[in-house]
Design a protein around this motif. Structure first.
Motif, mmCIF file in Angstrom:
data_model
loop_
_atom_site.group_PDB
_atom_site.id
_atom_site.type_symbol
_atom_site.label_atom_id
_atom_site.label_comp_id
_atom_site.label_asym_id
_atom_site.label_seq_id
_atom_site.Cartn_x
_atom_site.Cartn_y
_atom_site.Cartn_z
ATOM 1 N N HIS A 297 0.831 -1.208 0.000
ATOM 2 C CA HIS A 297 0.000 0.000 0.000
ATOM 3 C C HIS A 297 0.868 1.261 0.000
ATOM 4 O O HIS A 297 0.525 2.261 -0.644
ATOM 5 C CB HIS A 297 -0.932 -0.003 1.215
ATOM 6 N N GLU A 298 1.991 1.214 0.698
ATOM 7 C CA GLU A 298 2.909 2.359 0.680
ATOM 8 C C GLU A 298 3.449 2.592 -0.727
ATOM 9 O O GLU A 298 3.600 3.739 -1.172
ATOM 10 C CB GLU A 298 4.065 2.110 1.654
ATOM 11 N N ILE A 299 3.737 1.499 -1.429
ATOM 12 C CA ILE A 299 4.228 1.620 -2.809
ATOM 13 C C ILE A 299 3.176 2.295 -3.687
ATOM 14 O O ILE A 299 3.488 3.194 -4.481
ATOM 15 C CB ILE A 299 4.601 0.229 -3.358
ATOM 16 N N LEU A 300 1.919 1.886 -3.532
ATOM 17 C CA LEU A 300 0.852 2.496 -4.331
ATOM 18 C C LEU A 300 0.670 3.970 -3.971
ATOM 19 O O LEU A 300 0.377 4.799 -4.842
ATOM 20 C CB LEU A 300 -0.456 1.733 -4.133
ATOM 21 N N ASP A 301 0.839 4.296 -2.700
ATOM 22 C CA ASP A 301 0.704 5.701 -2.290
ATOM 23 C C ASP A 301 1.805 6.575 -2.891
ATOM 24 O O ASP A 301 1.618 7.788 -3.051
ATOM 25 C CB ASP A 301 0.736 5.809 -0.761
ATOM 26 N N ARG A 302 2.939 5.964 -3.229
ATOM 27 C CA ARG A 302 4.057 6.743 -3.779
ATOM 28 C C ARG A 302 3.985 6.899 -5.300
ATOM 29 O O ARG A 302 4.806 7.602 -5.888
ATOM 30 C CB ARG A 302 5.396 6.077 -3.415
ATOM 31 N N VAL A 303 3.047 6.237 -5.947
ATOM 32 C CA VAL A 303 2.954 6.331 -7.410
ATOM 33 C C VAL A 303 2.653 7.778 -7.812
ATOM 34 O O VAL A 303 1.654 8.361 -7.380
ATOM 35 C CB VAL A 303 1.861 5.391 -7.953
ATOM 36 N N ASP A 304 3.520 8.349 -8.629
ATOM 37 C CA ASP A 304 3.364 9.752 -9.039
ATOM 38 C C ASP A 304 2.501 9.814 -10.299
ATOM 39 O O ASP A 304 2.972 10.089 -11.398
ATOM 40 C CB ASP A 304 4.741 10.370 -9.288
ATOM 41 N N TRP A 305 1.220 9.578 -10.114
ATOM 42 C CA TRP A 305 0.318 9.505 -11.262
ATOM 43 C C TRP A 305 0.134 10.866 -11.926
ATOM 44 O O TRP A 305 -0.076 10.949 -13.140
ATOM 45 C CB TRP A 305 -1.022 8.915 -10.836
ATOM 46 N N GLU A 306 0.218 11.939 -11.154
ATOM 47 C CA GLU A 306 0.051 13.271 -11.745
ATOM 48 C C GLU A 306 1.188 13.598 -12.702
ATOM 49 O O GLU A 306 0.973 14.211 -13.754
ATOM 50 C CB GLU A 306 -0.038 14.321 -10.641
ATOM 51 N N ALA A 307 2.406 13.191 -12.368
ATOM 52 C CA ALA A 307 3.539 13.437 -13.263
ATOM 53 C C ALA A 307 3.421 12.602 -14.528
ATOM 54 O O ALA A 307 3.838 13.027 -15.609
ATOM 55 C CB ALA A 307 4.847 13.126 -12.545
ATOM 56 N N ASP A 308 2.845 11.407 -14.409
ATOM 57 C CA ASP A 308 2.688 10.549 -15.587
ATOM 58 C C ASP A 308 1.695 11.160 -16.573
ATOM 59 O O ASP A 308 1.949 11.215 -17.782
ATOM 60 C CB ASP A 308 2.224 9.157 -15.147
ATOM 61 N N GLY A 309 0.552 11.586 -16.070
ATOM 62 C CA GLY A 309 -0.403 12.324 -16.891
ATOM 63 C C GLY A 309 -1.150 11.536 -17.944
ATOM 64 O O GLY A 309 -1.821 12.117 -18.792
ATOM 65 N N SER A 310 -1.063 10.208 -17.925
ATOM 66 C CA SER A 310 -1.708 9.397 -18.959
ATOM 67 C C SER A 310 -3.140 9.047 -18.563
ATOM 68 O O SER A 310 -3.584 9.300 -17.438
ATOM 69 C CB SER A 310 -0.918 8.109 -19.186
ATOM 70 N N LEU A 311 -3.853 8.434 -19.494
ATOM 71 C CA LEU A 311 -5.210 7.973 -19.219
ATOM 72 C C LEU A 311 -5.210 6.929 -18.106
ATOM 73 O O LEU A 311 -6.077 6.938 -17.223
ATOM 74 C CB LEU A 311 -5.810 7.386 -20.496
ATOM 75 N N PHE A 312 -4.220 6.039 -18.125
ATOM 76 C CA PHE A 312 -4.137 5.027 -17.077
ATOM 77 C C PHE A 312 -3.788 5.649 -15.728
ATOM 78 O O PHE A 312 -4.185 5.134 -14.680
ATOM 79 C CB PHE A 312 -3.113 3.957 -17.448
ATOM 80 N N ALA A 313 -3.042 6.746 -15.741
ATOM 81 C CA ALA A 313 -2.737 7.440 -14.488
ATOM 82 C C ALA A 313 -4.018 7.956 -13.849
ATOM 83 O O ALA A 313 -4.225 7.824 -12.629
ATOM 84 C CB ALA A 313 -1.766 8.588 -14.751
ATOM 85 N N ALA A 314 -4.887 8.543 -14.668
ATOM 86 C CA ALA A 314 -6.167 9.026 -14.146
ATOM 87 C C ALA A 314 -7.015 7.867 -13.632
ATOM 88 O O ALA A 314 -7.652 7.967 -12.570
ATOM 89 C CB ALA A 314 -6.912 9.793 -15.229
ATOM 90 N N ALA A 315 -7.034 6.757 -14.379
ATOM 91 C CA ALA A 315 -7.812 5.591 -13.950
ATOM 92 C C ALA A 315 -7.292 5.053 -12.621
ATOM 93 O O ALA A 315 -8.075 4.685 -11.732
ATOM 94 C CB ALA A 315 -7.763 4.509 -15.024
ATOM 95 N N PHE A 316 -5.959 5.003 -12.477
ATOM 96 C CA PHE A 316 -5.386 4.543 -11.201
ATOM 97 C C PHE A 316 -5.799 5.465 -10.059
ATOM 98 O O PHE A 316 -6.206 5.006 -8.982
ATOM 99 C CB PHE A 316 -3.862 4.479 -11.287
ATOM 100 N N ALA A 317 -5.699 6.773 -10.278
ATOM 101 C CA ALA A 317 -6.039 7.718 -9.214
ATOM 102 C C ALA A 317 -7.502 7.582 -8.810
ATOM 103 O O ALA A 317 -7.839 7.652 -7.615
ATOM 104 C CB ALA A 317 -5.739 9.141 -9.674
ATOM 105 N N LEU A 318 -8.375 7.373 -9.784
ATOM 106 C CA LEU A 318 -9.796 7.201 -9.471
ATOM 107 C C LEU A 318 -10.027 5.937 -8.645
ATOM 108 O O LEU A 318 -10.773 5.949 -7.656
ATOM 109 C CB LEU A 318 -10.608 7.144 -10.764
ATOM 110 N N ALA A 319 -9.382 4.839 -9.056
ATOM 111 C CA ALA A 319 -9.551 3.581 -8.324
ATOM 112 C C ALA A 319 -8.951 3.676 -6.926
ATOM 113 O O ALA A 319 -9.539 3.199 -5.947
ATOM 114 C CB ALA A 319 -8.905 2.441 -9.106
ATOM 115 N N ARG A 320 -7.789 4.321 -6.824
ATOM 116 C CA ARG A 320 -7.128 4.456 -5.522
ATOM 117 C C ARG A 320 -7.926 5.384 -4.609
ATOM 118 O O ARG A 320 -8.131 5.086 -3.422
ATOM 119 C CB ARG A 320 -5.711 5.001 -5.724
#
Length: 482
Positions: A297-320
């Motif tokens: 869970h700590e690893i998932l919390d560290r995922v920098d989805w905003e820097a990635d900026g992709s469609l999958f980044a948004a999907a991950f942030a929504l699911a998380r």
């Protein structure tokens, strides 16, 4: 004989077969659209040896020998090649037939040896469809260089042609209204090569020689051959009087099995996951396909989805954000989506954002409707928007049919010019078809068949990237039960 021209033409109803004067390439054109281009890879051409109203012959040459080529309209479009070894002793054959669809068409092939078939079908309409069957010879799909089309070996590996011997390849193409009509002309056993895990395959091939790979069980009962195998794809060899057929049987695993396999590999790698892998990890935890310890869970919390900026980044942030009940994360993901181009998958993620917002107490209905109303980039993305807006069947009927064509209908085989991620994108899109629309049951079967191919490829190790799986998981719900 007709007088020679720069490019020879044979008329076929409202289409034309156009051959380069040296015979190096044959093109079928219908209206203003190139349907397909067929050539014998590496063949060196000459002027035609024969030109009539419905037939053109060339004497070509390859490294293996002399190649006699005939293109004729005779109960369909008949393409015949005779490779003759007339000098310098024996040679091992590595000759290839090359097929490239036009820009508005999609190729689906079953390069199964002597029973090979393939279709060239409209990518944005139901038909007409050009279906090819191998009347004589052997075709097995083989990797090809980017941009040249699909290539097929014209003989089994290790085939040797000695001086004086010849090898014949004959393809016959016919027009069909739809891929489904072409399917109906094939033997039943050719359309029943994908099974659920644990189900026995039965084939009416008891009179032929059948070889199976290790780990596959072969049986005979009441005049039929039975084959049982583990999850994944296994190729059995069927030798008939016509020659060798390579029949790919697929036993489809459960999605949870594949999801567990992929995310376990990510967790065991010891590295930080990318956003696609993080999305799979989060959805695996939601589906209880894997248990995540506090470190994960700590690893998932560290995922920098905003820097990635992709469609999958948004999907991950929504699911998380939904999983943690964090409204701010869901809101930030929607804000990023508002700046993202409206391509394939965009509408599904926006819908997922709306549903996630309900679970965290956000009122974003107007924002989501505004995002769904943005103009889509390309016809395939426009189809997704129309399906999510639940417009009438008239708006998306042709595009849905073309989408099913790109996935090969219910034919066995593969799309040789599509990558796994592209295939998975289209599967999720076809699954959006409303169940009450015409042909919805057929489209659901097509999507299920294609989904099974992707899952089998994961079990076999033919797919190692998490992205195709992420596309399969990219539903509007991003749901544990999706």
């Amino acid at each position: 004989m007709r007088e020679l021209s720069a490019a020879e033409v044979i008329h076929w109803a409202d289409a034309e077969v156009r051959l380069e004067r040296d015979g190096s390439t044959m093109r079928l054109v219908r209206g203003q659209n190139l349907v397909v281009e067929i050539s014998w890879a590496g063949a060196r051409g000459t002027d035609p040896a024969l030109v009539t109203e419905d037939e053109i012959e060339h004497n070509l040459a390859t490294d293996a020998g002399r190649l006699l080529q005939r293109s004729a309209i005779n109960d369909g479009w008949r393409c015949r090649w005779v490779l003759v070894r007339d000098h310098d002793g024996s040679v091992q054959i590595d000759e290839r037939l090359r097929v490239r669809p036009g820009p508005e068409y999609a190729l689906w092939s079953w390069g199964s040896g002597v029973t090979a078939v393939f279709t060239v079908a409209p990518a944005h309409a139901a038909g007409p469809v050009l279906g090819f069957r191998l009347e004589q010879g052997f075709l097995e799909q083989t990797p090809s260089a980017p941009g040249v089309g699909a290539e097929f070996l014209v003989s089994p590996a290790g085939t040797v042609l000695t001086t004086g011997e010849r090898m014949v390849t004959v393809l016959v193409g016919q027009w069909y209204d739809t891929v489904a009509e072409f399917e109906s002309r094939l033997p039943a056993w050719m359309l029943e090569t994908q099974l659920d895990d644990g189900v026995t395959w039965w084939g009416d091939v008891a009179d032929y020689g059948v070889n199976v790979p290790n780990g596959v069980e072969l049986g005979l009962f009441d005049g039929q051959v039975s084959v049982d195998g583990p999850p994944g794809r296994r190729v059995i060899e069927v030798t008939s009087p016509k020659g060798l057929s390579l029949v790919s049987l697929e036993w489809v695993p459960q999605l949870e099995q594949v999801l567990h396999q992929v995310v376990t590999k990510v967790l065991e790698s010891g590295r930080e996951p990318d956003v696609v892998e993080a999305l799979c990890l989060q959805l695996a935890a939601d589906r209880r396909a894997v248990w995540l310890d506090p470190k994960a869970h700590e690893i998932l919390d560290r995922v920098d989805w905003e820097a990635d900026g992709s469609l999958f980044a948004a999907a991950f942030a929504l699911a998380r954000g939904r999983s943690l009940g964090e409204a701010a994360v869901v809101s930030d993901a929607l804000r990023m989506l508002a700046r993202y181009p409206v391509g394939v998958g965009y509408g599904r993620v926006v819908m997922a954002g709306f549903l996630a917002s309900l679970g965290v107490g956000l009122d974003v209905q107007t924002r989501c409707l505004d995002m769904l109303a943005r103009p889509a980039v390309g016809r395939t993305a426009a189809l997704e928007s129309s399906l999510l807006h639940y417009r009438s069947i008239d708006f998306g009927d042709a595009e849905l049919a073309g989408l099913a064509n790109r996935l090969g209908g219910l034919l066995p085989g593969e799309a040789p010019l599509l990558g796994w991620s592209e295939l998975a994108e289209l599967i999720g899109l076809l699954e959006l078809c409303p169940p009450e629309w015409p042909h919805a049951n057929y489209y659901a079967q097509v999507a299920s068949k294609a989904r099974g191919k992707v899952l089998c490829a994961y079990v076999d190790g033919r797919i190692t990237s998490a992205e195709p799986l992420a596309w399969l998981l990219l539903t509007p719900e991003l749901s544990p039960t999706a």
